[in-house]
Write an enzyme that holds these catalytic residues in place. Structure first.
Site, PDB file in Angstrom:
ATOM      1  N   CYS A 105       0.797  -1.412   0.165  1.00 13.68           N
ATOM      2  CA  CYS A 105       0.114   0.054   0.356  1.00 13.68           C
ATOM      3  C   CYS A 105       0.873   1.678   0.006  1.00 13.68           C
ATOM      4  O   CYS A 105       1.636   1.188   1.439  1.00 13.68           O
ATOM      5  CB  CYS A 105      -1.082  -0.051   1.285  1.00 13.68           C
ATOM      6  SG  CYS A 105      -2.330  -1.522   1.474  1.00 13.68           S
TER       7      CYS A 105
ATOM      8  N   ARG B  88     -12.404   0.593  -6.251  1.00 13.22           N
ATOM      9  CA  ARG B  88     -11.762   0.261  -5.036  1.00 13.22           C
ATOM     10  C   ARG B  88     -10.907   2.072  -4.676  1.00 13.22           C
ATOM     11  O   ARG B  88     -11.422   2.082  -3.568  1.00 13.22           O
ATOM     12  CB  ARG B  88     -10.602  -1.020  -4.331  1.00 13.22           C
ATOM     13  CG  ARG B  88     -10.449  -0.856  -3.538  1.00 13.22           C
ATOM     14  CD  ARG B  88     -10.145  -2.004  -2.921  1.00 13.22           C
ATOM     15  NE  ARG B  88     -10.248  -2.513  -1.786  1.00 13.22           N
ATOM     16  CZ  ARG B  88      -8.994  -2.617  -1.166  1.00 13.22           C
ATOM     17  NH1 ARG B  88      -7.740  -1.855  -1.346  1.00 13.22           N
ATOM     18  NH2 ARG B  88      -9.163  -2.918  -0.003  1.00 13.22           N
TER      19      ARG B  88
END
Ligand code: XMP
Length: 494
Positions: free
Chosen positions: A313, A409
C-alpha cells in the site's frame, strides 16, 4: 506494570503492530487447549481466524479451497468480469479436496506455443471444445511438448488419447491409491455423467494434502460445499455482479473499498441486505470509530479494518490518510464489539506475532495478502529471480492492477486520472498454505498461552479488563526483539 490498552491507545499516537508488545501473563493450560475458533461475521463461523485477501495475486479458486479446507475462508477478487468471478466461485465449490492444479484446457485443433502454459500443471487437458464444459479426449504433457520440433503442430497430432482417469466421486484416499498403484504423475477426475473433467490430481497434490495437520473442521456452507466469499465494488454494475455471485453460491460478500465510509457503500449495504437477507455483508475498510459506526448503522455483518497498512500500500503516502494498524484494530473493535459485529484486521501481517497482536487487540480474524502470496495456491506461475523462486504480488491500487479494472476500489466514479495507491512486487516461494498456516496457527496458540488467554474471547476480556498489559517499544527495543548481532552463517561441507 505496563499500560492497559485503554491508556496506551489514547495518547494521540498511531501505533503499528511492531510498535506495541504485550507483557506475558500467567499460564495454567497447555498450548493445545487454546481455541482459535472464531466468527468472520455475525452469522459465519470459522475454525481458524484466517482470511485470504480479495486480490488478483492472492485469491482465486485454489486459495479459496485451501483456506476453507483449513477452516478459514478465501475471498475471491473482483478484478475480472462478473461471469469470470462467478466461475471461480463455482470452481472452488466444485472441489471436495484442496487440489491445487487449475487445469488448462485446449481443443484438438489448438497449438501450444509457450512453455508458460504448463506453469500451473504438469499437463494440459484436451477436450472437444477446448473448455472445461465438454468431453475429455486426452492430455498433453510438458515432456510431450518439449520433444516437439515444430511448436505450431496441432494438439491432435501428439496428444495422448484415452488416458487413465478416475470418477470424480472418488475420495482422496481412492485417488491417492490409484496414482500409487499405476505409478502416475497425475490423473484427471472425470464426471461420469457427462465426461467432463472436474479436477486434475497430481502426485505432488497428494503429498501436500497428506502432510497437512488438521486444525479443525473445514469451513462448510449450508450447501454442503466449501465456504467461499467474494468481493464487489459499490458501482451500479456491482448489483448485477452480486446477483451472479449469489447464484454461484457465495457465503459472504465483501464490499471492497479503501475508504468504506461513503454514501456509495452505505447504499450498497442497504441494497444487499434488502435483496439477500440471508447473505452476510462485510463493509470497510475503516480505521476510525466514526467510520465504523456509520457502516454498523447501515447494517454490516462484519467490518474490515485497515488503511494503508498493507505491504503493497502507498495510500498513506499518496493521500495522507490512514492509521497505524494496531491502533485502528483496537479503536474499531472497541465500538464494533458493542454491536456484535466481528472485525477483520486487514493488512500488515508479516509474522505470527502480528496475528496474535491483531486478535488480542480485538480482531476476530486477520486478512492476509503478502503472507499468502507466493504460496502454491496463489494465482500465477513461479518465476526465478537471482536464483530465487518467486511469485508476483501486486497491490490492487497499483497502476498495473487498475488497468485491469480494480480502480473502483480507489477512485470515485468521477475521477478521470488514475493515481496509484499501491505497487507491484514479488514474494518468495512459501510452499503450500496447507503446510505453513497450521505452523503459524500453532505459533499463535503459543502466543495466546503466554498471555494466559485460552480463546479469542478470553483474550478480548483480558484486554478490556486491563489485566493484560502492554508497552510501546522504542526503536532499539524493536531491533532487540528481532534477530540481531549475527553475521551470516554458511554451512561448510568438508
Ligand atoms: P498485506 O500486508 O497482507 O495487505 O499484503 C493486504 C491488504 O492491503 C490492501 N491493499 C491495498 N492497499 N493499495 C493500498 O493502499 C493497494 O494497492 C492495495 N492492494 C491491497 C487490502 O486491504 C489487502 O487486503
Amino acid at each position: 506494570d505496563g499500560f492497559p490498552a485503554v491508556r496506551l491507545f489514547n495518547q494521540g499516537y498511531s501505533y503499528t503492530y511492531d510498535d506495541v508488545i504485550f507483557l506475558p501473563h500467567y499460564i495454567d493450560f497447555p498450548t493445545d487447549a487454546v481455541q482459535l475458533a472464531t466468527k468472520l461475521t455475525r452469522n459465519v463461523s470459522l475454525s481458524i481466524p484466517c482470511v485470504s485477501s480479495p486480490m488478483d495475486t492472492v485469491t482465486e479458486s485454489s486459495m479459496a479451497v485451501a483456506m476453507a479446507a483449513l477452516g478459514g475462508i478465501g475471498i475471491v477478487h473482483s478484478n475480472n468480469t462478473a461471469s469470470d468471478q462467478a466461475a471461480l466461485i463455482r470452481q472452488a465449490k466444485s472441489h471436495r479436496i484442496p487440489f491445487v492444479s487449475d487445469p488448462i484446457f485446449v481443443s484438438p485443433s489448438d497449438s501450444i506455443t509457450s512453455v508458460d502454459e504448463f506453469a500451473s500443471s504438469p499437463c494440459i487437458l484436451v477436450t472437444e471444445s477446448g473448455t472445461k464444459k465438454s468431453k475429455f479426449l486426452g492430455v498433453v504433457t510438458k515432456s510431450d511438448w518439449q520433444a516437439l520440433n515444430d511448436k505450431e503442430v496441432k494438439v491432435r497430432d501428439y496428444m495422448t488419447k484415452s488416458l487413465a482417469s478416475v470418477p470424480s466421486s472418488y475420495n482422496f484416499e481412492e485417488v491417492a491409491a490409484y496414482l500409487a498403484a499405476k505409478d502416475l504423475e497425475f490423473v484427471p477426475l472425470v464426471n461420469e455423467k457427462d465426461g467432463e473433467v472436474v479436477d486434475v490430481v497430481t502426485a505432488a497434490d497428494v503429498e501436500r494434502i497428506r502432510g497437512f495437520p488438521k486444525l479443525g473442521m473445514p469451513s462448510m456452507g449450508p450447501d454442503g460445499k466449501f465456504m467461499v466469499g467474494a468481493s464487489i465494488g459499490t458501482r451500479e454494475s456491482d448489483k448485477e455482479r452480486l446477483e451472479e455471485l449469489v447464484k454461484a453460491g457465495i457465503n459472504v460478500v465483501v464490499l471492497d473499498s479503501s475508504q468504506g465510509n461513503s454514501i456509495y457503500q452505505i447504499e450498497m449495504i442497504k441494497y444487499a441486505k434488502k435483496m439477500y437477507p440471508e447473505l452476510d455483508v462485510i463493509g470497510g475498510n475503516v480505521v476510525t470509530m466514526y467510520q465504523a459506526q456509520n457502516l454498523i448503522q447501515a447494517g454490516v455483518d462484519g467490518l474490515r479494518v485497515g488503511m494503508g497498512s498493507g505491504s503493497i500500500c502507498t495510500t498513506q503516502e499518496v493521500c495522507a490518510v490512514g492509521r497505524g494498524q494496531a491502533t485502528a484494530v483496537y479503536k474499531v473493535s472497541s465500538i464494533a464489539e458493542q454491536s456484535g459485529v466481528p472485525i477483520i484486521a486487514d493488512g500488515g501481517i508479516s509474522n505470527s506475532g502480528h496475528i496474535v497482536k491483531a486478535l488480542v487487540l480485538g480482531a476476530s480474524t486477520v486478512m492476509m495478502g503478502s503472507f499468502l502470496a507466493g504460496s502454491n495456491e496463489a494465482p500465477g506461475a513461479y518465476e526465478y529471480q537471482g536464483g530465487r523462486r518467486i511469485k508476483k504480488y501486486r497491490g490492487m491500487g497499483s497502476l498495473e492492477a487498475m488497468t485491469k479494472g480494480s480502480d473502483a476500489r480507489y477512485l470515485g466514479d468521477t475521477a478521470k486520472l488514475k493515481i496509484a495507491q499501491g505497487v507491484v512486487g514479488a514474494v518468495a516461494d512459501k510452499g503450500s498454505v496447507l503446510k505453513f498456516i497450521p505452523y503459524t496457527m500453532q505459533a499463535v496458540k503459543q502466543g495466546f498461552q503466554d498471555l494466559g488467554a485460552s480463546s479469542l474471547q478470553s483474550a478480548h476480556d483480558l484486554l478490556k479488563s486491563g489485566v493484560l498489559r502492554q508497552e510501546v517499544r522504542t526503536g532499539a527495543a524493536q531491533v532487540e526483539g528481532g534477530v540481531h548481532g549475527l553475521v551470516s552463517y554458511e554451512k561448510k561441507s568438508f
